[in-house]
Design a protein around this motif. Structure first.
Motif, PDB file in Angstrom:
ATOM      1  N   UNK A 163      58.589 -27.825-109.638  1.00 48.47           N
ATOM      2  CA  UNK A 163      58.894 -28.840-108.699  1.00 48.47           C
ATOM      3  C   UNK A 163      58.635 -30.280-109.185  1.00 48.47           C
ATOM      4  N   UNK A 164      57.475 -30.351-109.686  1.00 49.97           N
ATOM      5  CA  UNK A 164      56.994 -31.713-110.137  1.00 49.97           C
ATOM      6  C   UNK A 164      57.794 -32.032-111.425  1.00 49.97           C
ATOM      7  N   UNK A 165      57.890 -31.030-112.225  1.00 49.69           N
ATOM      8  CA  UNK A 165      58.671 -31.410-113.537  1.00 49.69           C
ATOM      9  C   UNK A 165      60.186 -31.980-113.193  1.00 49.69           C
ATOM     10  N   UNK A 166      60.703 -31.398-112.160  1.00 53.03           N
ATOM     11  CA  UNK A 166      62.047 -31.649-111.893  1.00 53.03           C
ATOM     12  C   UNK A 166      62.008 -33.021-111.128  1.00 53.03           C
ATOM     13  N   UNK A 167      60.941 -33.582-110.507  1.00 53.90           N
ATOM     14  CA  UNK A 167      60.798 -34.857-109.977  1.00 53.90           C
ATOM     15  C   UNK A 167      60.663 -34.722-108.264  1.00 53.90           C
ATOM     16  N   UNK A 168      60.802 -33.588-107.744  1.00 52.70           N
ATOM     17  CA  UNK A 168      60.630 -33.307-106.413  1.00 52.70           C
ATOM     18  C   UNK A 168      59.474 -33.540-105.595  1.00 52.70           C
ATOM     19  N   UNK A 169      58.451 -33.548-106.241  1.00 56.85           N
ATOM     20  CA  UNK A 169      57.367 -33.681-105.508  1.00 56.85           C
ATOM     21  C   UNK A 169      56.423 -34.997-106.469  1.00 56.85           C
TER      22      UNK A 169
ATOM     23  N   UNK B 118      55.885 -15.606-105.022  1.00 56.89           N
ATOM     24  CA  UNK B 118      54.647 -14.837-104.687  1.00 56.89           C
ATOM     25  C   UNK B 118      53.652 -15.477-104.700  1.00 56.89           C
ATOM     26  N   UNK B 119      52.387 -15.339-104.144  1.00 56.44           N
ATOM     27  CA  UNK B 119      51.161 -15.962-104.431  1.00 56.44           C
ATOM     28  C   UNK B 119      50.611 -16.352-105.678  1.00 56.44           C
ATOM     29  N   UNK B 120      51.064 -15.408-106.517  1.00 53.76           N
ATOM     30  CA  UNK B 120      50.627 -15.592-107.965  1.00 53.76           C
ATOM     31  C   UNK B 120      51.504 -16.660-108.655  1.00 53.76           C
ATOM     32  N   UNK B 121      52.734 -16.817-108.371  1.00 57.20           N
ATOM     33  CA  UNK B 121      53.385 -17.970-109.070  1.00 57.20           C
ATOM     34  C   UNK B 121      53.535 -19.048-108.279  1.00 57.20           C
ATOM     35  N   UNK B 122      52.637 -19.281-107.560  1.00 51.07           N
ATOM     36  CA  UNK B 122      52.845 -20.634-106.674  1.00 51.07           C
ATOM     37  C   UNK B 122      52.538 -21.738-107.431  1.00 51.07           C
ATOM     38  N   UNK B 123      51.814 -21.499-108.112  1.00 51.39           N
ATOM     39  CA  UNK B 123      51.151 -22.999-108.981  1.00 51.39           C
ATOM     40  C   UNK B 123      52.318 -23.073-110.188  1.00 51.39           C
ATOM     41  N   UNK B 124      53.099 -21.986-110.757  1.00 50.84           N
ATOM     42  CA  UNK B 124      54.147 -22.364-111.485  1.00 50.84           C
ATOM     43  C   UNK B 124      55.403 -23.055-110.708  1.00 50.84           C
ATOM     44  N   UNK B 125      55.437 -22.483-109.608  1.00 48.66           N
ATOM     45  CA  UNK B 125      56.447 -23.249-108.875  1.00 48.66           C
ATOM     46  C   UNK B 125      56.308 -24.620-108.417  1.00 48.66           C
ATOM     47  N   UNK B 126      54.930 -25.009-108.113  1.00 49.47           N
ATOM     48  CA  UNK B 126      54.871 -26.427-107.652  1.00 49.47           C
ATOM     49  C   UNK B 126      54.977 -27.386-109.016  1.00 49.47           C
ATOM     50  N   UNK B 127      54.407 -26.912-110.288  1.00 45.13           N
ATOM     51  CA  UNK B 127      54.520 -27.574-111.333  1.00 45.13           C
ATOM     52  C   UNK B 127      56.119 -27.845-111.648  1.00 45.13           C
TER      53      UNK B 127
END
Length: 108
Positions: A88-94, A77-86
């Protein structure tokens, strides 16, 4: 192989291919299909390895990131998008870091 995970209200799918070329080809198909989405804003990076779709009506966000032979799809959901992106960064996909099969299994 497909791995699924849920973390912090965000659903993730990890689609792992045998060959990098197969993953790249699948990512191109996802990008091609996204170009026809009229009710979503499409943002694609220069290397065509990260695609962000934002629903114009409810603001839900979907991110696709290609890394070697794996595509990760995160939906939030839009409110969780920054946490999702972070995450994905932590997992190394971005940002182009390599992710191993052990990383996928550990985070599932």
């Amino acid at each position: 192989r497909i791995y699924e995970a849920e973390k912090g209200g965000t659903e993730y799918e990890f689609i792992q291919f045998k060959l990098d070329a197969d993953a790249s080809s699948a990512m191109e198909r996802i990008i091609d299909e996204a170009q026809f989405e009229e009710d979503e804003t499409v943002d694609l990076n220069e290397s065509r390895s990260q695609l962000t779709l934002v629903d114009k009506e409810d603001g839900d966000v979907t991110i696709y990131a290609l890394d070697s032979n794996t595509i990760v799809k995160g939906s939030s959901h839009s409110l969780g998008s920054e946490a999702m992106k972070q995450q994905m960064i932590d997992w190394g996909f971005i940002y182009g870091e390599n992710v191993t099969e052990q990383d996928l299994e550990k985070n599932n």
